[in-house]
Write an enzyme that holds these catalytic residues in place. Structure first.
Site, PDB file in Angstrom:
ATOM      1  CD  GLU A 166      -6.866  -5.265   4.139  1.00  0.00           C
ATOM      2  OE1 GLU A 166      -6.275  -5.982   4.804  1.00  0.00           O
ATOM      3  OE2 GLU A 166      -6.539  -5.229   2.646  1.00  0.00           O
TER       4      GLU A 166
ATOM      5  NE  ARG B  59      -5.884  -4.676   7.898  1.00  0.00           N
ATOM      6  CZ  ARG B  59      -6.295  -5.806   7.949  1.00  0.00           C
ATOM      7  NH1 ARG B  59      -6.654  -6.492   9.194  1.00  0.00           N
ATOM      8  NH2 ARG B  59      -6.765  -6.572   7.111  1.00  0.00           N
TER       9      ARG B  59
ATOM     10  CG  ASP C 211      -1.397  -1.255   1.702  1.00  0.00           C
ATOM     11  OD1 ASP C 211      -1.451  -1.932   1.045  1.00  0.00           O
ATOM     12  OD2 ASP C 211      -2.283  -1.331   2.783  1.00  0.00           O
TER      13      ASP C 211
ATOM     14  CB  SER D  75      -1.904   1.111   5.464  1.00  0.00           C
ATOM     15  OG  SER D  75      -1.166   0.682   4.479  1.00  0.00           O
TER      16      SER D  75
HETATM   17  C1  FRU Z   1      -3.756  -3.569   2.683  1.00  0.00           C
HETATM   18  C2  FRU Z   1      -3.228  -4.064   4.004  1.00  0.00           C
HETATM   19  C3  FRU Z   1      -3.570  -3.230   5.085  1.00  0.00           C
HETATM   20  C4  FRU Z   1      -2.442  -3.123   5.895  1.00  0.00           C
HETATM   21  C5  FRU Z   1      -1.301  -3.254   5.109  1.00  0.00           C
HETATM   22  C6  FRU Z   1      -0.210  -4.180   5.818  1.00  0.00           C
HETATM   23  O1  FRU Z   1      -3.005  -4.280   1.522  1.00  0.00           O
HETATM   24  O2  FRU Z   1      -3.424  -5.384   4.388  1.00  0.00           O
HETATM   25  O3  FRU Z   1      -4.898  -3.200   5.674  1.00  0.00           O
HETATM   26  O4  FRU Z   1      -2.205  -2.075   6.934  1.00  0.00           O
HETATM   27  O5  FRU Z   1      -1.879  -3.775   4.036  1.00  0.00           O
HETATM   28  O6  FRU Z   1       0.929  -4.382   5.237  1.00  0.00           O
END
Ligand code: FRU
Length: 612
Positions: free
Chosen positions: A325, A271, A155, A212
């Site tokens: 997410e 998150r 991300d 993230s």
């Molecule tokens: C999305 C994710 C987020 C998380 C991150 C971890 O691709 O799963 O929800 O913060 O990647 O690397």
């Protein structure tokens, strides 16, 4: 790669025999002591900026405790090479100058004896060096898309604009090209196409790794870190997920973590905090992905530290087949009207229209506390997608942008196969920057468009071919194209039922784009696009609705070394797909079924590589 390490790898490749491991290890500036079947101590004995660690891409991680003067400083996970060295990664020693550094390593792969453990390729290939060579060694490395110099990226996050620079952080593993050791990597740009790489911005700590999040410029200093401080919120991820804060007084170069972290805790997985200043309510707003509950939570705060949960949105709505997410929430004018609407981005994985990850969104209203979605004519909440390719995920926007722009960047991959794509020195790139807008389609619904940001035009390096009108029928008409290209044209289908555009190379590899006039769709077939066999989920056909009312559509294609982005009708429909052709596609062909069509205003631009 250091000269020393590359020399050793060359020796390995040529099958040369090695001197006793201890002697080589000493030469490399380390001393290796085996403590048992799967436990080894590597002491740094030489001087240098980096400890260069040899990695084998496809084995399990070793747990590496970094001991400084005998105290545990941090733990990292590295796929230390067992049978061969695929590449090396640097560990920065400069912060420990004048101290004793040792790595207490626990390898996870089964070995039957210490003698066998001693044979691992890594022990002979550790080295201490003042340099680490990041020169590109891979043909699939993009030429004009943002990508890390080495290591794994997912991300994009924490993006903000300040004092003429666009700051882009990203989920980064500095110690290998697969997901692990999540930190915030950092790049910045003055023009959204040339990126400068900066040192790591936020590193894991006792609360966990750094998932993230988002950044804002706290113009009034509401958080107490001074006016114009950059404030970051991110997820601390270990056994559980919590939200933590850090701030920067040097424009996002370095961050100081808040001693009272975590600042938000919940009893279930949440998150990717994404915040913005709400002009209307005079408060901060925050969206948080309540991942396993498939909903987004909304909080308010006066000071970015104390957050109050106000509402939740999404349970049972939209696509629900995966975790929710990376939210984003913002207001935009609806083009051609005098109304404004709120757009809520909910990235979902899996559960995308073509399998795996994708970006869904909802249009509606937000009163500072609650998001109320628009309904379709049947009174339902419609599911909408920002991009109808397979490789567009975790898309979020820059905060504090000039001119009320809503500029977004997405991760150009898919969790189905992101760790398996045929690159190694780095894995994953980001999409081109895009400008999000809203438009009303003929079904009465409001949809999001995402068009290439105007800065992308600066990639053009001369016109390669221009034609105002090309009549096409069932026999294909073909033209040469440059390897890095932008291809713009309009399709007037006239009597044709299908118009097919093929990008191909001399090896018989091709991408087939088909405009189905009656179905009002464009499809992207990459089943024979090149290397596709690294995952059964990779060969695929993706299809987008066109929203076109009169049958005419315009397309803009951006072809880089391992990706194609298709923007239709100024971003009203978009498809982003990875491709791994053995050699660049060098030909475009047009043909039709069911009648003749016109290709109008074709311009093929040669694109230039950027500094990446
Ligand atoms: C999305 C994710 C987020 C998380 C991150 C971890 O691709 O799963 O929800 O913060 O990647 O690397």
């Amino acid at each position: 790669m250091t000269k020393l390490t590359s020399g050793l790898i060359a020796m390995m490749i040529s099958g040369a025999t090695f001197a006793a491991p201890e002697a080589l290890a000493e030469d490399g500036g380390v001393k290796v002591e085996h403590l048992g079947v799967n436990n080894t101590l590597v002491r740094v004995t030489g001087d240098g900026k980096y400890l260069v660690m040899p990695v084998q891409d496809n084995i399990d991680d070793a747990k590496v405790d970094i001991l400084v003067d005998g105290k545990l400083d941090k733990t990292i996970y590295v796929r230390l090479a067992k049978s061969k060295v695929d590449y090396s990664v640097p560990f920065d020693l400069s912060q420990y100058k004048g101290h004793d550094v040792a790595l207490n390593i626990v390898t996870s792969q089964g070995r039957s004896s210490v003698r066998e453990a001693k044979e691992d390729a890594c022990w002979k290939n550790f080295s201490v060096s003042d340099t680490f060579d990041t020169t590109n060694r891979e043909k699939f490395r993009p030429a004009f898309h943002h990508a890390p110099l080495y290591g794994w990226m997912n991300d994009p996050n924490g993006m903000f604009y300040k004092d003429g620079r666009w700051h882009l952080y990203y989920q980064y593993n500095p110690y290998g090209s697969k997901w692990q050791n999540m930190t915030w990597g950092h790049s910045s740009s003055s023009d959204l196409v040339n990126w400068e790489h900066h040192p790591i911005a936020i590193e894991p700590d006792g609360l966990g790794s750094i998932f993230s999040g988002s950044c804002v410029v706290d113009k009034e200093g509401t958080a107490g870190f001074g006016k114009d401080a950059v404030v970051a919120l991110y997820t601390s991820a270990a056994t559980s997920q919590m939200q933590s804060m850090a701030h920067s007084n040097d424009n996002g170069e370095t961050f100081e973590k808040y001693p009272g972290n975590p600042i938000i805790t919940l009893e279930s997985e949440a998150r990717d905090p994404n915040m913005f200043w709400n002009e209307k309510t005079g408060e901060w707003n925050l969206s948080l992905a309540h991942a396993l509950d498939h909903e987004m939570l909304f909080f308010t705060s006066p000071d970015l530290k104390n957050w109050t949960l106000q509402s939740a949105f999404g349970k049972g709505l939209g696509a629900q087949d995966g975790v929710w997410e990376c939210p984003d929430l913002f207001k935009l004018p609806v083009s051609g009207t005098d109304t404004e609407k709120w757009m809520l981005i909910c990235n979902i994985n899996p559960g995308g229209p073509f399998g795996g990850s994708a970006t869904q969104y909802f249009i509606g209203d937000f009163d500072g506390k609650t998001f109320t979605p628009d309904l379709d004519k049947d009174g339902k909440v419609p599911t909408k997608w920002m991009d109808y390719g397979k490789d567009h995920y975790a898309t979020v926007s820059f905060s504090d942008t000039p001119d009320n722009r809503r500029t977004v960047i997405g991760w150009m991959s898919n969790w189905q196969y992101a760790t398996e794509v045929p690159t190694m020195q780095f894995r994953s790139a980001n999409t081109l920057p895009r400008e999000v807008g809203l438009f009303k389609a003929s079904d009465g619904q409001i949809y999001a468009s995402s068009a290439p940001s105007p800065e992308v035009d600066a990639l053009r390096d001369g016109v390669f071919k221009k034609a105002s009108k090309i009549g096409v029928g069932k026999n294909a008409k073909s033209f040469a194209i440059p390897g890095l290209s932008e291809i713009d044209f309009e399709i007037d289908p006239k009597k044709a039922q299908k118009v097919t555009v093929v990008l191909s190379n001399g090896q018989g590899e091709k991408v087939e784009l088909t405009y189905d006039v009656d179905a009002k769709t464009v499809s992207f077939d990459r089943r024979e696009s090149g290397v596709t066999d690294f995952s059964q989920d990779f060969p695929a056909v993706t299809t987008t609705p066109t929203f076109s009312d009169n049958g005419k559509i315009s397309l803009r294609l951006f072809i880089d070394r391992s990706s194609i982005e298709l923007f239709g009708d100024n971003g009203r429909f978009v498809m982003t797909n990875l491709v791994f052709p053995g050699s660049p596609y060098d030909k475009i062909s047009f043909s039709t079924a069911g009648g003749n069509a016109d290709i109008r205003n074709l311009t093929v631009y040669n694109l230039k590589p950027t500094t990446l």
